[in-house]
Design an enzyme around this catalytic site. Structure first.
Site, short mmCIF file in Angstrom:
data_model
loop_
_atom_site.label_atom_id
_atom_site.label_comp_id
_atom_site.label_asym_id
_atom_site.label_seq_id
_atom_site.Cartn_x
_atom_site.Cartn_y
_atom_site.Cartn_z
N PRO A 2 0.62 -1.20 0.03
CG PRO A 2 -0.29 -1.27 2.15
CD PRO A 2 0.83 -1.86 1.33
CD GLU A 3 4.46 3.24 -3.04
OE1 GLU A 3 4.69 4.28 -3.53
OE2 GLU A 3 5.15 2.15 -3.47
#
Length: 280
Positions: A2-3
């Site tokens: 997750p960015e």
DNA sequence: CGTACACCCTGGCCGC
DNA sequence: TGCGGCCAGGGTGTAC
């Protein structure tokens, strides 16, 4: 995974499922993720209605009807899966790394899975959110109006560390992680080894739209993969993007005629991928 | 203050 | 098949 784009995708996938719904039951299988969960976490959530789901930086914010905010960070390996009744497929919500299961009042279950447990979950009063240690030092949102060439220049000026490392610093700008920093610098033709200070000015001006574009495109891609996942296993947050340089060491630079291979170097103990011909 | 690095934790992959 | 080493999308604490 997750960015910012992945967290945004989870946020958009979660919102229609939980907004307006009440936590009928919350099962907490672990006391601690990256930090301990609050005392009586499940009890404090049970019976609360979710008013809205928002994102700030890489945090998910579930605003509740008692003025508290359920804060969720996915860390490196965190995932959220939506299980609609009747449950199909292999997903049970009882997996080894399914640490928290939220049961909504319509029997939909929201499962938080995180093998490495670098994620976190906590409850913060809405009024205390901005001044909370998790949030008070965060820089601007890269897709918002506060993020522009002048602002970025000011943040980079005087910094001697490499631009790659500096852009990972969430005090400078939030949401960028190892992948999208590499991709944005590639697009902008800026060497990851260049000092942050040397990017201040014209290069920062040039970099800003590339950061915005690469994030926006990834959100778009997430949106489409989200549609693909609907009716599958309900998993949010995992989708594969086409990256120009990330993870492509040795492959030909895709964006120009430089005839050079993508290189991998290590900066601050993390991989950087770039083209030394295109990026100066 | 800014910067460099170890560390939190598990799993997958590769070479031996 | 097993084992060690290395790698992984994040963030923080500590030491200079």
């Amino acid at each position: 995974m997750p960015e910012l784009p992945e967290v945004e995708t989870v946020c958009r996938g979660l919102a229609p499922t939980v907004e307006g719904r009440v936590f009928a039951d919350v099962v907490q299988r672990r006391k601690t993720l990256r930090i301990p969960l609050p005392e009586n976490f499940a009890g404090r959530l049970k019976g609360r209605r979710v008013l809205s789901v928002r994102r700030r930086a890489k945090y998910l914010l579930l605003h509740l009807d008692n003025g508290e905010v359920l804060v969720i960070h996915l860390g490196m390996s965190g995932r959220i899966t939506i299980l609609e009744p009747p449950d199909q497929g292999g997903e049970s919500g009882n997996g080894k790394h399914d640490h928290v299961v939220f049961q909504m009042d319509d029997n939909v279950r929201v499962v938080f899975t995180d093998p490495r447990r670098f994620g976190l979950m906590t409850l913060i009063g809405e009024e205390a959110l901005a001044s909370h240690p998790l949030f008070c030092h965060l820089g601007p949102e890269p897709l918002g109006n506060d993020f522009n060439g002048d602002m970025l220049s000011d943040a980079l000026r005087g910094r001697r560390s490499p631009i790659k490392t500096t852009l990972l610093d969430q005090k400078v700008v939030v949401g960028l992680g190892n992948i999208y920093v590499c991709e944005a610098l590639y697009r902008a033709g800026i060497s990851p080894r260049r000092t942050a200070a040397s990017v201040a000015g014209k290069r920062a001006e040039r970099l800003v739209p590339h950061i915005r574009d690469v994030l926006s495109e990834a959100i778009e891609a997430g949106g489409s993969s989200l549609r693909d996942y609907k009716g599958a296993d309900g998993e949010l947050g995992y989708f594969q993007n086409a990256h120009a340089v990330y993870g492509r060491e040795g492959e030909p630079c895709p964006g120009c005629d430089c005839d050079r291979a993508v290189q991998r170097i290590v900066q601050s103990n993390r991989s950087t991928f770039f083209c030394s011909a295109r990026q100066r």
